[in-house]
Each structure stands twice: as structure tokens, then as C-alpha cells.
Design a protein around this motif. Structure first.
Motif, short mmCIF file in Angstrom:
data_model
loop_
_atom_site.label_atom_id
_atom_site.label_comp_id
_atom_site.label_asym_id
_atom_site.label_seq_id
_atom_site.Cartn_x
_atom_site.Cartn_y
_atom_site.Cartn_z
N GLN A 117 -4.22 1.37 -4.99
CA GLN A 117 -3.46 2.06 -6.03
C GLN A 117 -4.23 3.25 -6.58
O GLN A 117 -3.64 4.30 -6.88
N ASN A 118 -5.54 3.12 -6.72
CA ASN A 118 -6.35 4.27 -7.16
C ASN A 118 -6.18 5.44 -6.20
O ASN A 118 -6.02 6.59 -6.61
N ILE A 119 -6.23 5.15 -4.90
CA ILE A 119 -6.09 6.22 -3.90
C ILE A 119 -4.70 6.81 -3.95
O ILE A 119 -4.52 8.03 -3.85
N VAL A 120 -3.69 5.97 -4.10
CA VAL A 120 -2.31 6.45 -4.17
C VAL A 120 -2.13 7.43 -5.33
O VAL A 120 -1.53 8.51 -5.17
N VAL A 121 -2.63 7.06 -6.49
CA VAL A 121 -2.50 7.94 -7.66
C VAL A 121 -3.27 9.24 -7.44
O VAL A 121 -2.77 10.34 -7.76
N ALA A 122 -4.47 9.13 -6.88
CA ALA A 122 -5.27 10.34 -6.60
C ALA A 122 -4.57 11.23 -5.58
O ALA A 122 -4.51 12.46 -5.73
#
Length: 257
Positions: A117-122
């Protein structure tokens, strides 16, 4: 249905509320630079995780293997629940610690999900598209252990994350069920017949909730008729679940003793 005003949001909230998956056929040929790709991976590693143990590993899939597995996007990551690393560390230090029970597996699922999810948001903030898929354990799971030379204990390939620039950037945020159907205060509140019917109607009338917008053309009276009759059985079966369970047992996350 709950609506949101972008005008009153800060940039972080606008980014979150504009999240929208890039489907495989909507990835363009534009390349993600090495610098941007490394930034995305670093953003994943910064995610919250249980006991700062980071019970996952990430495999950057090469182009040949990506094509062999039929994965889309310019860059693809395989996220693995990984307690083999901690087995090695504990043994090196002479510790008698075992991870052959279910709680570590569940912890790994959570750690992987937060990192992705961190990567998705980034990625969304960088106009890079993303697709999270469980084609790992819903397809030929054993093949992945062979291709990626995964340890025979303590590892489980959980999710792929496909990254790349979309051909068309969606500007509207993805709709979800109204919060009133999801959020319970104080205790779980059972659903009345009227509330259930309201949810059925919401799926039928809110554009963007459905996975397959042409369900009416197939003769279905409600979207959820299509979803439960066609989509769910194609994804989930007792046979598939048993294969996944066998792999989890084989990796030592479920001790039969």
C-alpha cells in the motif's frame, strides 16, 4: 452515498482519494526510470510492520520471467512472506526460536499488505500506475517456488505488484460502498433486510463499484447476481483453497502436531 470534496483536501488526501488500479491492458510502453523505481521500493520498505521485523522479502522480476508468467506493466515485484531470514538469524545466534505456527504467517500477510500500500500511494503521487494481483497463489503456486528458488521453509509468495505508466490516467476517484455499510460503532450491528437491499441497489446504481459494467447485457437482474454466480466461483474453490493450505503447511506455518 458519501461524496467527497477535493477542494478541501490537502495533497496527501487528494492522492489517496484518487487511487485507481491500472488494468493489465491499460499499461503503456513508457518505462519507469531506475531512480523512480528505487524510490517506490524504498517507500514500501518504510511501511509500518510488526516489531520492526519486516517479515517479507521482495523479488524484482526480470523481463523474461515476467513474460513467462503473463504479468503486465513495466516493472513487477513479487512480495513474499519471509520468516526464513529470521530462522537463519536466530540459528546464527544460537537461539532456539521457531516460526512453525500460524501467527507468523498472519503477521507476514499484514506486513506485505502495508508495504504494498505504501508503494501504491507513492506510485499514484508520481503518476505511475499499479496493479496488485494474487495470481501467485490462485494459479500454479508450486511453479513459483521453482522459478524463484524459494526456501523450502518459512516463505510464501503472496502478491505481485505490477508498476508502469497507464495509457490513460483516470481523474475520478474509485467509488467504494458508502461508509455507513462498512463502519460499525461500539459493536457489530447486524444488517436489516432493508439495509441489505440498499447495498444491492448501491452496487447496481453507482458507476465504478462494479468490476464488470456489462452485467445487464448478460441478463442478470442485479450486479451481485453476476458477482456471486460467475466471478466468485471462478476465483475461489475448495480445491484451490486446499492447494494453498497444503503449501502453507509445507512451508511450516501450520504445525500439525
Amino acid at each position: 452515498m458519501t461524496t467527497y470534496s477535493f477542494e478541501i483536501m490537502n495533497e496527501s488526501l487528494k492522492n489517496i482519494f484518487s487511487l485507481s488500479t491500472t488494468r493489465g491492458n491499460n499499461f503503456s510502453d513508457k518505462k519507469v526510470s531506475d531512480d523512480d523505481f528505487n524510490t517506490l521500493i524504498k517507500s514500501g520498505v518504510q511501511a509500518p510492520n510488526a516489531s520492526n521485523r519486516q517479515s517479507y522479502s521482495i523479488i524484482v522480476i526480470d523481463e523474461k520471467t515476467k513474460k513467462e508468467l503473463g504479468l503486465k506493466g513495466d516493472r513487477v515485484l513479487l512480495f513474499i512472506i519471509d520468516f526464513y531470514r529470521h530462522e537463519c538469524l536466530s540459528k546464527h545466534l544460537g537461539k532456539n526460536i521457531s516460526f512453525d505456527h500460524f501467527q507468523p504467517f498472519l503477521t507476514g500477510v499484514i506486513d506485505v499488505s502495508l508495504a504494498i500500500q505504501n508503494i501504491v500511494v507513492a506510485a499514484n503521487s508520481m503518476d505511475i500506475g499499479y496493479l496488485v494481483t494474487n495470481d501467485t497463489y490462485t494459479r500454479d503456486l508450486d511453479k513459483l517456488f521453482e522459478i524463484f528458488k524459494l526456501p523450502k521453509k518459512g516463505c510464501f509468495p503472496l502478491l505481485y505488484l505490477c508498476l508502469g505508466y497507464p495509457k490513460e490516467k483516470k481523474t475520478a476517484h474509485k467509488y467504494r460502498l458508502d461508509m455507513k455499510h462498512i463502519v460499525h460503532y461500539g459493536q457489530y450491528n447486524d444488517y436489516s433486510k432493508d439495509e441489505i437491499e440498499e447495498i444491492v441497489q448501491e452496487y447496481d446504481t453507482v458507476v465504478g463499484l462494479e468490476l464488470f459494467p456489462k452485467w445487464r447485457d448478460k441478463g442478470y437482474g442485479a450486479y451481485l447476481d453476476w458477482f456471486y454466480d460467475k466471478w466468485t466461483p471462478a476465483l475461489e474453490s475448495k480445491e484451490k483453497s486446499n492447494k494453498v493450505l497444503d503449501a502453507i503447511k509445507r512451508e511450516g506455518f501450520i504445525n500439525s502436531d
